[in-house]
Motif scaffolding. Structure first.
Motif, PDB file in Angstrom:
ATOM      1  N   ASN A  83      42.478  42.584  51.062  1.00 27.91           N
ATOM      2  CA  ASN A  83      43.263  41.556  50.380  1.00 27.91           C
ATOM      3  C   ASN A  83      43.491  41.803  48.898  1.00 27.91           C
ATOM      4  O   ASN A  83      44.351  41.162  48.301  1.00 27.91           O
ATOM      5  CB  ASN A  83      42.585  40.188  50.532  1.00 27.91           C
ATOM      6  N   GLY A  84      42.689  42.661  48.293  1.00 34.45           N
ATOM      7  CA  GLY A  84      42.787  42.863  46.854  1.00 34.45           C
ATOM      8  C   GLY A  84      42.327  41.628  46.098  1.00 34.45           C
ATOM      9  O   GLY A  84      41.861  40.647  46.683  1.00 34.45           O
ATOM     10  N   ALA A  85      42.449  41.667  44.799  1.00 35.80           N
ATOM     11  CA  ALA A  85      42.099  40.542  43.924  1.00 35.80           C
ATOM     12  C   ALA A  85      42.725  40.802  42.569  1.00 35.80           C
ATOM     13  O   ALA A  85      43.083  41.933  42.247  1.00 35.80           O
ATOM     14  CB  ALA A  85      40.580  40.402  43.801  1.00 35.80           C
ATOM     15  N   ASP A  86      42.850  39.747  41.796  1.00 28.71           N
ATOM     16  CA  ASP A  86      43.344  39.895  40.429  1.00 28.71           C
ATOM     17  C   ASP A  86      42.206  40.169  39.461  1.00 28.71           C
ATOM     18  O   ASP A  86      42.404  40.782  38.416  1.00 28.71           O
ATOM     19  CB  ASP A  86      44.102  38.642  39.994  1.00 28.71           C
ATOM     20  N   VAL A  87      41.031  39.701  39.804  1.00 27.33           N
ATOM     21  CA  VAL A  87      39.828  39.948  39.007  1.00 27.33           C
ATOM     22  C   VAL A  87      38.616  39.828  39.929  1.00 27.33           C
ATOM     23  O   VAL A  87      38.632  39.066  40.888  1.00 27.33           O
ATOM     24  CB  VAL A  87      39.735  38.971  37.801  1.00 27.33           C
ATOM     25  N   VAL A  88      37.580  40.616  39.625  1.00 26.30           N
ATOM     26  CA  VAL A  88      36.344  40.593  40.408  1.00 26.30           C
ATOM     27  C   VAL A  88      35.203  40.183  39.488  1.00 26.30           C
ATOM     28  O   VAL A  88      35.075  40.712  38.382  1.00 26.30           O
ATOM     29  CB  VAL A  88      36.033  41.983  41.009  1.00 26.30           C
ATOM     30  N   ILE A  89      34.389  39.235  39.952  1.00 29.01           N
ATOM     31  CA  ILE A  89      33.178  38.859  39.243  1.00 29.01           C
ATOM     32  C   ILE A  89      32.023  39.339  40.110  1.00 29.01           C
ATOM     33  O   ILE A  89      31.880  38.917  41.249  1.00 29.01           O
ATOM     34  CB  ILE A  89      33.103  37.341  38.996  1.00 29.01           C
ATOM     35  N   LEU A  90      31.224  40.240  39.555  1.00 28.85           N
ATOM     36  CA  LEU A  90      30.211  40.959  40.334  1.00 28.85           C
ATOM     37  C   LEU A  90      28.804  40.673  39.836  1.00 28.85           C
ATOM     38  O   LEU A  90      28.490  40.903  38.666  1.00 28.85           O
ATOM     39  CB  LEU A  90      30.484  42.469  40.236  1.00 28.85           C
ATOM     40  N   ASP A  91      27.960  40.192  40.737  1.00 30.70           N
ATOM     41  CA  ASP A  91      26.528  40.070  40.465  1.00 30.70           C
ATOM     42  C   ASP A  91      25.906  41.450  40.673  1.00 30.70           C
ATOM     43  O   ASP A  91      26.372  42.225  41.512  1.00 30.70           O
ATOM     44  CB  ASP A  91      25.908  39.060  41.437  1.00 30.70           C
ATOM     45  N   ARG A 111      31.076  51.602  43.227  1.00 28.31           N
ATOM     46  CA  ARG A 111      31.626  51.251  44.537  1.00 28.31           C
ATOM     47  C   ARG A 111      32.718  50.193  44.404  1.00 28.31           C
ATOM     48  O   ARG A 111      33.785  50.303  45.018  1.00 28.31           O
ATOM     49  CB  ARG A 111      30.523  50.719  45.459  1.00 28.31           C
ATOM     50  N   ILE A 112      32.457  49.176  43.590  1.00 28.80           N
ATOM     51  CA  ILE A 112      33.430  48.096  43.429  1.00 28.80           C
ATOM     52  C   ILE A 112      34.631  48.557  42.619  1.00 28.80           C
ATOM     53  O   ILE A 112      35.773  48.215  42.947  1.00 28.80           O
ATOM     54  CB  ILE A 112      32.757  46.849  42.814  1.00 28.80           C
ATOM     55  N   PHE A 113      34.412  49.368  41.561  1.00 29.41           N
ATOM     56  CA  PHE A 113      35.544  49.886  40.783  1.00 29.41           C
ATOM     57  C   PHE A 113      36.507  50.638  41.698  1.00 29.41           C
ATOM     58  O   PHE A 113      37.717  50.515  41.581  1.00 29.41           O
ATOM     59  CB  PHE A 113      35.085  50.846  39.677  1.00 29.41           C
ATOM     60  N   LYS A 114      35.950  51.419  42.605  1.00 30.43           N
ATOM     61  CA  LYS A 114      36.765  52.228  43.521  1.00 30.43           C
ATOM     62  C   LYS A 114      37.640  51.348  44.410  1.00 30.43           C
ATOM     63  O   LYS A 114      38.799  51.671  44.663  1.00 30.43           O
ATOM     64  CB  LYS A 114      35.838  53.098  44.369  1.00 30.43           C
ATOM     65  N   CYS A 115      37.104  50.230  44.854  1.00 29.23           N
ATOM     66  CA  CYS A 115      37.841  49.333  45.745  1.00 29.23           C
ATOM     67  C   CYS A 115      38.715  48.334  44.996  1.00 29.23           C
ATOM     68  O   CYS A 115      39.683  47.824  45.557  1.00 29.23           O
ATOM     69  CB  CYS A 115      36.871  48.541  46.617  1.00 29.23           C
ATOM     70  N   ALA A 116      38.366  48.043  43.754  1.00 30.47           N
ATOM     71  CA  ALA A 116      39.064  46.991  43.009  1.00 30.47           C
ATOM     72  C   ALA A 116      40.484  47.391  42.642  1.00 30.47           C
ATOM     73  O   ALA A 116      41.327  46.529  42.412  1.00 30.47           O
ATOM     74  CB  ALA A 116      38.278  46.621  41.759  1.00 30.47           C
ATOM     75  N   GLY A 117      40.740  48.694  42.589  1.00 27.30           N
ATOM     76  CA  GLY A 117      42.088  49.149  42.258  1.00 27.30           C
ATOM     77  C   GLY A 117      42.499  48.703  40.873  1.00 27.30           C
ATOM     78  O   GLY A 117      41.880  49.056  39.887  1.00 27.30           O
ATOM     79  N   LYS A 118      43.520  47.870  40.815  1.00 31.46           N
ATOM     80  CA  LYS A 118      44.063  47.417  39.539  1.00 31.46           C
ATOM     81  C   LYS A 118      43.317  46.211  38.971  1.00 31.46           C
ATOM     82  O   LYS A 118      43.632  45.751  37.881  1.00 31.46           O
ATOM     83  CB  LYS A 118      45.536  47.070  39.705  1.00 31.46           C
TER      84      LYS A 118
END
Length: 164
Positions: free
Chosen positions: A46-54, A69-76
């Motif tokens: 689904n993607g996201a506009d912003v990710v908040i990661l614990d 791992r998250i940077f790789k999936c977060a894309g833009k």
């Protein structure tokens, strides 16, 4: 609508962060997952506009690897770290690795509006870096094209000064 992915395993922390988002971030939809693996799947689907990661999740290896791992999936999408640790060295390492911001959860609890600023500035910084990278790539491509043309005009010969 701003699509926010919250990757947080603690129910109380997730409630506090989501409540801060609801109160202070306009037109935002916050989806929560509880593991890195679920976050990766959701970001790919689904993607996201912003990710908040614990940083301390059940399937966590170490903060640097988890972020990678998250940077790789977060894309833009920019990534904001939200954690209970106040380790400034770790914060610097993760920001240099690509995180846009590093918030300790206590600061969100004491000033919920900080989440709005963190999200807003993370998006702005991320967009600015992407624009600069695009300009850099364009300039490098132009330089390569000019070098090719110059080599063609010079017939592959080098011009040197001095005589023999």
């Amino acid at each position: 609508m701003l699509n926010i992915m919250l990757i947080e395993d603690d129910d109380e922390d997730a409630f506090m962060i989501r409540r801060a988002i609801e109160k202070h971030v306009r037109d935002a939809d916050c989806v929560r997952v509880q593991t890195l693996a679920a976050g990766e799947r959701m970001l790919k689907e689904n993607g996201a506009d912003v990710v908040i990661l614990d940083l301390h999740l059940p399937d966590s290896v170490n903060p640097a690897d988890d972020c990678a791992r998250i940077f790789k999936c977060a894309g833009k999408a920019p990534v904001v770290i939200s954690t209970n640790t106040t380790d400034r060295v770790l914060a610097n390492i993760l920001v240099h690795a690509g995180a846009e911001d590093f918030l300790d959860k206590q600061s969100i609890a004491s000033d919920p509006a900080r989440i709005r600023d963190a999200i807003h500035f993370a998006i702005e910084r991320h967009d600015a870096v992407r624009r600069l990278m695009t300009e850099k790539e364009r300039a490098e491509s132009d330089m390569a094209e000019k070098d090719t043309m110059l080599n063609c005009f010079m017939g592959g010969y080098s011009v040197t000064s001095g005589g023999s």
